[in-house]
Scaffold this active site. Sequence first.
Site, mmCIF file in Angstrom:
data_model
loop_
_atom_site.group_PDB
_atom_site.id
_atom_site.type_symbol
_atom_site.label_atom_id
_atom_site.label_comp_id
_atom_site.label_asym_id
_atom_site.label_seq_id
_atom_site.Cartn_x
_atom_site.Cartn_y
_atom_site.Cartn_z
ATOM 1 N N SER A 1 -9.488 -18.838 -37.629
ATOM 2 C CA SER A 1 -8.915 -18.380 -36.355
ATOM 3 C C SER A 1 -9.899 -18.059 -35.252
ATOM 4 O O SER A 1 -9.494 -17.933 -34.097
ATOM 5 C CB SER A 1 -8.020 -17.169 -36.596
ATOM 6 N N LYS B 1 -8.381 -9.415 -29.422
ATOM 7 C CA LYS B 1 -7.207 -10.087 -30.005
ATOM 8 C C LYS B 1 -6.141 -9.044 -30.338
ATOM 9 O O LYS B 1 -6.460 -7.950 -30.829
ATOM 10 C CB LYS B 1 -7.658 -10.817 -31.283
ATOM 11 N N SER C 1 -5.840 -19.127 -34.804
ATOM 12 C CA SER C 1 -4.824 -18.282 -34.208
ATOM 13 C C SER C 1 -5.287 -17.524 -32.964
ATOM 14 O O SER C 1 -4.460 -17.102 -32.166
ATOM 15 C CB SER C 1 -4.314 -17.284 -35.254
HETATM 16 N N1 GLN Z 1 -4.767 -21.603 -39.697
HETATM 17 C C1 GLN Z 1 -5.010 -20.473 -40.521
HETATM 18 C C2 GLN Z 1 -3.705 -19.930 -41.033
HETATM 19 O O1 GLN Z 1 -2.715 -20.203 -40.449
HETATM 20 C C3 GLN Z 1 -5.795 -19.470 -39.718
HETATM 21 C C4 GLN Z 1 -5.603 -18.040 -40.077
HETATM 22 C C5 GLN Z 1 -6.583 -17.096 -39.498
HETATM 23 O O2 GLN Z 1 -7.778 -17.345 -39.538
HETATM 24 N N2 GLN Z 1 -6.088 -15.960 -39.054
HETATM 25 O O3 GLN Z 1 -3.662 -19.263 -42.014
#
Ligand code: GLN
Length: 482
Positions: free
Chosen positions: A177, A78, A153
């Site tokens: 995410s 990532k 994400s």
């Molecule tokens: N949907 C979560 C957010 O927007 C996911 C964040 C993550 O796990 N990086 O904060």
Amino acid sequence: MKLNQLTIVQAHEGLKNGDFSSVDLTQACLKRIKERNEIINAFITVTEDLALEEAKKADKMIEDGKQQMLTGIPFSVKDAICVKGVRSTGSAKILDNYIAPYEATVITKIRRQGTVLLGKTNCDAFGHGASNENSMYGPVRNPHDESKVAGGSSGGAAAALADHQCIFSIAEDTGGSIRYPASFCGVVGLRPSYGRNSRYGIMPMASSFDTVGPMAKTVEDVAILMEIMAGEDAMDATTVPDVVPEYSQKLKVKSQKFKIGIPKEYMELEGLDTEVKDKIEIKIKELENIGHEIVEVSLPHTKYAIPVYYIAVPSEDSSNLGRLDGIRYGAQADADNLYDVYAKSRGQGFPEEVKRRIMIGTYALSAGYYDAYYRKAQKVRTLIIQDFEQAFEQVDLLVTPTSPFPAFNLDEKKDDVLAMYLADVFMSPAAVAGIPGLSVPVGETKAGLPVGMQIMGPRLGEINVLSLGHTIRIVLKNYSEI
Ligand code: GLN
């Protein structure tokens, strides 16, 4: 089966038996990336030359009898995770030309085995989002249906894997995410317990929530990766000294019968898609049929997990992202005075959602509001942790859907910020409590979209979480393969 479709275990065996070389395997993945990246957009940077160089080195290691579990296996990282000497943007233009001068500990551990880095995957900028539409490099499309989002994400990590562009992916999970895109794309993804894997070298979002974990095609592959990634690290004081269990060995022993809790607040949720609910209920019934005990449990404070998350995370965010100002880090915009350097560099370098988080966090932490928001969120966070502790006195594991609905259309929820925050409903509780959560595919909707089931366990209870996930994938075979 094509080489790029193999699992880690299959690729390892093939390399060991000399059925193919790491160069062959790497070329198969690179070919797939070339054919598909225009459409899926899973990779922001493809490290082709480096991959081929690493594959040749791996073949030499294998020839010299020095093969380890991951030697010669191509993978993706990532883009919010630093790899030394490789462009690492975090999917935000402010780091468009950032070449990381250091590397995440978990990545070094993986690369030490002689793995092959294929490139860096697309994500919501610095991990902010659940659909991968907050990337400044364009959204990722779902390989199961290109009109749908891949989830976020870590959408690129999940889509690259589901589309067989790599053999495994490494990603980050602050509040869903890893699990969320894994469920949308039909792959396996583990958010480890907080402190199990080192966070050193991860672009920090919310330091008391961030975790880094694996995504793979099978639970066994995820277990193998955890054995290599986990452990104490002098560079991250929050890592725990506990011995790293032999996760993959444990999966091979006859599967244990668990007491599994179903949180009633989750299954009764308004807005839970009926097809998703059905798939989860069928799987729960099947688990009962093979001897697991199913009981209903209550997590009374779970409804506060999203509000707590969306106060505490932006608060930590606003402080962590302060370093990206065009002076200490990041592309500097042309400007005549200092104020404009900050304003323009950040204005152009961050997408809307990142700016929103910084503003919410700054507000929640400011004098006069701190007690009402940040401190209160911390207190409720403790209540949520206690809910889980009490639940795990009664049951071994908890099972829920990963997402309330399957992958949705691109642009469908993009401008509805609240809907996107609410999509995290099953994701935030484990994040707030720092416990592990695994998403495993349990079937597909009529439209062919994957449905994921989340398995949560007590802190550092990854073994049982993985064991039940393995049972679901191997013993209860009537799931859909990716
Ligand atoms: N949907 C979560 C957010 O927007 C996911 C964040 C993550 O796990 N990086 O904060």
